[in-house]
Design an enzyme around this catalytic site. Structure first.
Site, short mmCIF file in Angstrom:
data_model
loop_
_atom_site.label_atom_id
_atom_site.label_comp_id
_atom_site.label_asym_id
_atom_site.label_seq_id
_atom_site.Cartn_x
_atom_site.Cartn_y
_atom_site.Cartn_z
N HIS A 140 0.85 -1.19 0.00
CA HIS A 140 0.00 0.00 0.00
C HIS A 140 0.88 1.24 0.00
CE1 HIS A 140 -3.40 2.61 0.81
NE2 HIS A 140 -2.73 3.14 1.81
N GLY A 155 2.87 5.12 4.39
CA GLY A 155 2.38 5.69 5.64
C GLY A 155 0.94 5.27 5.87
N SER A 157 -3.13 5.33 6.34
CA SER A 157 -4.20 5.91 5.53
C SER A 157 -4.53 7.30 6.03
CB SER A 157 -5.45 5.03 5.58
OG SER A 157 -5.21 3.77 5.01
N ASP A 179 -2.40 3.68 -4.24
CA ASP A 179 -3.07 2.67 -3.42
C ASP A 179 -2.32 1.34 -3.43
OD1 ASP A 179 -4.93 1.72 -1.65
OD2 ASP A 179 -6.33 1.06 -3.20
N GLU A 204 -6.96 8.40 -5.69
CA GLU A 204 -8.08 8.73 -4.81
C GLU A 204 -7.71 9.93 -3.94
OE1 GLU A 204 -10.49 7.09 -0.89
OE2 GLU A 204 -9.02 5.79 -1.90
N ARG A 245 18.22 14.96 12.00
CA ARG A 245 18.48 16.39 11.77
C ARG A 245 19.78 16.63 11.02
NH1 ARG A 245 17.40 20.01 17.00
NH2 ARG A 245 17.56 21.57 15.33
#
Length: 310
Positions: A140, A155, A157, A179, A204, A245
């Protein structure tokens, strides 16, 4: 995949035709490599690759025609009666010998023919088989190509992957898939990401719905596939977590046994995700060329420290 799939999908591109051995169309092609059985025709079978698609070009064909009918049938039977034999393809539109037609028909091994030359056909066939037989997984995420670098956004949804990709597309970068991303391992240990066919070119966007990128932005903003060269993980900003960083530490994620550089970008109101992805892409391209900003800075600082300590 089987021989029938090769014939159906590439008969036009490869100018392929089936000569005999119809019963062998269901035999499985399991490796992308091909073999030219020249040494086998001379009787040398040590390390012979029976499981590969056999290619008979002008050299092999000329040698075989110099043999009498009995010798031809003996050598062809030796090669193609093996349990791992797949199929055989004649190049340059060569006419099969009588022995070929009999042996391939008797053994139910498909004998095909192409009008293409051996060199060009073999290159195209290996590329096709490598793509079809490559191991793959589905994950995904959203796949984009930014400054010619393939980037996989992952990441939770609703974290903002699609919105980030949409902004990148508006900036002129390429959209690959949304997706469900199909990742294949190609030869040379490279990973290639693409969309599944049913949602190709679609993305989407919550609040708007399904958007066709090709129709809205044009064919210049899409790619059917792209190498997976950087994974960017988007996650909600955690004030208690220490984020990178300086950029000294290298992090990787692994797909199909191949390691890919990975960075984590925390998502918070006011952060320009598309701009950060662009910078991450350019920075990774520099790293790929052997340059690291932080390592360069660290070296300069060390020289300054050594100079001041004298």
């Amino acid at each position: 995949m089987d021989v029938d799939t090769l014939l159906k999908e590439k008969s036009k591109d490869f100018k392929l035709e089936l000569l005999t051995g119809y019963g062998g169309l269901n035999r499985k092609i399991t490796v992308p490599d091909v073999n030219r059985p020249g040494l086998g025709f001379t009787g040398f079978f040590e390390h012979f690759s029976y499981e590969r698609t056999q290619i008979i070009g002008t050299s092999e064909y000329t040698y075989l025609k110099h043999l009498d009918y009995k010798a031809q049938t003996k050598i062809l039977n030796k090669i193609f009666s093996h349990e791992n034999a797949v199929c055989c393809i004649l190049t340059r539109g060569l006419e099969p010998t009588e022995a070929m037609m009999k042996i391939f028909a008797d053994l139910n091994i498909s004998l095909l023919r192409t009008k293409l030359s051996s060199s060009s056909f073999i290159g195209d066939l290996i590329y096709y088989l490598d793509k079809k037989l490559a191991p793959s997984i589905k994950i995904h995420g959203v796949m984009t190509n930014v400054y010619c670098l393939g980037i996989l956004l992952v990441g939770k949804s609703a974290i903002g992957k699609s919105e980030c990709a949409l902004e990148l597309i508006k900036k002129g970068h390429k959209f690959v898939a949304d997706d469900v991303i199909n990742i294949r391992k190609r030869s040379g240990r490279s990973l290639v990401g693409s969309s599944i066919e049913i949602v190709k070119h679609l993305i989407e966007v919550r609040g708007i719905g399904i958007v066709n990128i090709k129709d809205l932005f044009g064919i210049g903003n899409i790619l059917d596939e792209s190498r997976v060269e950087l994974v960017i993980k988007l996650e909600e900003w955690d004030p208690l977590k220490k984020y990178e960083r300086m950029g000294l530490d290298e992090h990787y994620t692994e797909f199909l046994g191949v390691k890919v550089p990975e960075i984590t970008i925390p998502v918070a109101p006011g952060r320009n995700l598309a701009g950060l992805v662009e910078v991450a892409s350019l920075n990774q391209r520099l790293k790929n060329k052997g340059y690291s900003t932080m390592k360069d800075l660290s070296g300069k600082l060390q020289k300054e420290i050594n100079k001041n300590s004298l």
